[in-house]
Design an enzyme around this catalytic site. Structure first.
Site, PDB file in Angstrom:
ATOM      1  N   PHE A   1       1.494  20.116   7.888  1.00  0.00           N
ATOM      2  CA  PHE A   1       1.532  20.551   6.487  1.00  0.00           C
ATOM      3  C   PHE A   1       0.725  19.589   5.595  1.00  0.00           C
ATOM      4  O   PHE A   1      -0.286  19.988   4.998  1.00  0.00           O
ATOM      5  CB  PHE A   1       3.005  20.657   6.046  1.00  0.00           C
ATOM      6  CG  PHE A   1       3.210  20.662   4.562  1.00  0.00           C
ATOM      7  CD1 PHE A   1       2.513  21.547   3.740  1.00  0.00           C
ATOM      8  CD2 PHE A   1       4.114  19.779   3.977  1.00  0.00           C
ATOM      9  CE1 PHE A   1       2.720  21.551   2.360  1.00  0.00           C
ATOM     10  CE2 PHE A   1       4.318  19.784   2.609  1.00  0.00           C
ATOM     11  CZ  PHE A   1       3.615  20.656   1.799  1.00  0.00           C
TER      12      PHE A   1
ATOM     13  N   THR B   1       8.068  16.798  -0.515  1.00  0.00           N
ATOM     14  CA  THR B   1       6.826  17.478  -0.900  1.00  0.00           C
ATOM     15  C   THR B   1       6.880  18.913  -0.379  1.00  0.00           C
ATOM     16  O   THR B   1       7.489  19.169   0.664  1.00  0.00           O
ATOM     17  CB  THR B   1       5.621  16.720  -0.310  1.00  0.00           C
ATOM     18  OG1 THR B   1       5.650  15.380  -0.801  1.00  0.00           O
ATOM     19  CG2 THR B   1       4.297  17.353  -0.701  1.00  0.00           C
TER      20      THR B   1
ATOM     21  N   TYR C   1      14.685   9.074  12.665  1.00  0.00           N
ATOM     22  CA  TYR C   1      13.552   9.185  11.737  1.00  0.00           C
ATOM     23  C   TYR C   1      13.469   7.936  10.861  1.00  0.00           C
ATOM     24  O   TYR C   1      12.422   7.280  10.791  1.00  0.00           O
ATOM     25  CB  TYR C   1      13.737  10.433  10.875  1.00  0.00           C
ATOM     26  CG  TYR C   1      12.588  10.734   9.940  1.00  0.00           C
ATOM     27  CD1 TYR C   1      11.328  11.058  10.435  1.00  0.00           C
ATOM     28  CD2 TYR C   1      12.768  10.713   8.559  1.00  0.00           C
ATOM     29  CE1 TYR C   1      10.278  11.357   9.572  1.00  0.00           C
ATOM     30  CE2 TYR C   1      11.722  11.011   7.694  1.00  0.00           C
ATOM     31  CZ  TYR C   1      10.484  11.335   8.210  1.00  0.00           C
ATOM     32  OH  TYR C   1       9.442  11.630   7.351  1.00  0.00           O
TER      33      TYR C   1
ATOM     34  N   GLY D   1       2.507  20.934  14.155  1.00  0.00           N
ATOM     35  CA  GLY D   1       1.299  21.401  13.468  1.00  0.00           C
ATOM     36  C   GLY D   1       0.873  22.754  14.015  1.00  0.00           C
ATOM     37  O   GLY D   1       1.432  23.229  15.014  1.00  0.00           O
TER      38      GLY D   1
END
Ligand code: UDP
Length: 309
Positions: A14, A178, A148, A39
């Site tokens: 992204f 985002t 993460y 992706g």
């Protein structure tokens, strides 16, 4: 051929694909390295027609070999949706740790500038609000988000070590929530979830009571910040995000309104360690990059909704 060559790991994702498009428009040679775990070829379909663009299908948790000179290594590869890193914690840890080590090794070998795509998750469930770069965070290392958060914290640490010991010119972008076109329909993050649910007139799934706060940045604003950081002299971490905070419930209501949807809201269980609040303090970005977001939440959502339609 353009004179400067940039390697973008995760360039078909992204954020990566938007950044590749921007770099091509600035006439850089772009080498996209992506394993296509999250992706997609669709994201880079338009870019592949450009002679300055090349694609290497590769998982950067393995050694990265790029022939020829490289001026910038932008390490964007990561699983970034909580849904993905809950499903694939080991891959998440590997790309954040081994992947960052390999990308730094490439930058060192090529004497290239290195930029790490870090995250507001390094602040964990923050006890300080809004979050300044000086805040060290509140992370549960053994919780479900630890794979993460801790891999990105490790990534920041090894990036600074390569800067201090090997004198690599490194940058660290701490990216806050985002959103925008090219997010996957089944991404699992809140903006694509709500938009898809609203467009299908299905109930919007608000986790917990919806009072948790997030600050949403439109992709074009973020890419501008990343581009300025890449060209800057700054080596310390920089927050990039939109300081306007909304609750998840407010976001749900805005999405319903903008899509003219008949959807209702349903409440689901709050995931473990879901941060209660998150808002970037961006005075560093304003000072050093002369950057701040320009696109309002309503405007960004309208653009994203029309893409999802
Ligand atoms: N969330 C929600 N409904 C959804 C998806 C997410 O209420 O369908 C909430 C989630 O619990 C979190 C916020 O929205 O509080 C943002 O979640 P996201 O997965 O987008 O990213 P995070 O900010 O947690 O990394």
């Amino acid at each position: 051929m353009s004179s400067k060559r940039v390697v973008v790991t995760g360039g078909a994702g992204f954020i990566g694909s938007h950044l590749c498009a921007r770099l091509l428009s600035e006439n850089y040679g772009v080498i996209c390295v992506d394993s296509f775990m999250t992706g997609s070829l669709d994201n880079i379909k338009g870019l592949k027609k450009n002679n300055n663009f090349s694609l290497i299908i590769h998982n950067v948790s393995q050694n990265i070999n790029i022939p020829g000179k490289v001026d910038y290594v932008l390490h964007c590869a990561s699983l970034a949706s909580p849904k993905d890193y809950l499903d694939f914690p080991i891959q998440t840890l590997k790309v954040g740790s081994l992947g960052t080590h390999n990308a730094l090794g490439l930058a060192k070998e090529k004497r290239a500038v290195f930029m790490l795509f870090s995250t507001s998750e390094v602040y964990g469930d923050p006890l300080v609000h809004p979050q300044k770069e000086e805040y060290w965070g509140n992370v549960n290392p053994v919780g479900v988000r630890g794979c993460y958060d801790e891999s990105k914290r490790f990534a920041e640490a090894i990036t600074m070590a390569y800067h201090r010991i090997h004198k690599v010119d490194t940058k660290i972008a701490r990216i806050f929530n985002t959103y925008g076109p090219c997010m996957r329909r089944k991404d699992g993050r809140v903006v694509p979830n709500f938009i898809n649910q609203a467009l299908e007139n299905k109930a919007l799934t608000v986790y917990g009571n919806g009072k948790q706060g997030r600050s949403f940045c439109y992709i074009d604003d973020l890419v501008e910040g990343l581009y300025r950081l890449m060209l800057s002299k700054v080596n310390e971490p920089i927050n990039l995000g939109n300081p306007r905070e909304s609750t998840v419930l407010q976001l749900a209501k805005i999405v319903i309104k903008l899509t003219n949807s008949k959807s209702k809201i349903v409440y689901k269980k709050l995931p473990q360690d879901d941060p209660r609040q998150r808002q970037p303090e961006i005075s560093r970005a304003k000072k050093f990059l002369k950057w701040e977001p320009k696109i309002s939440l309503e405007e960004g959502l309208k653009r994203t909704i029309s893409w999802f339609r």
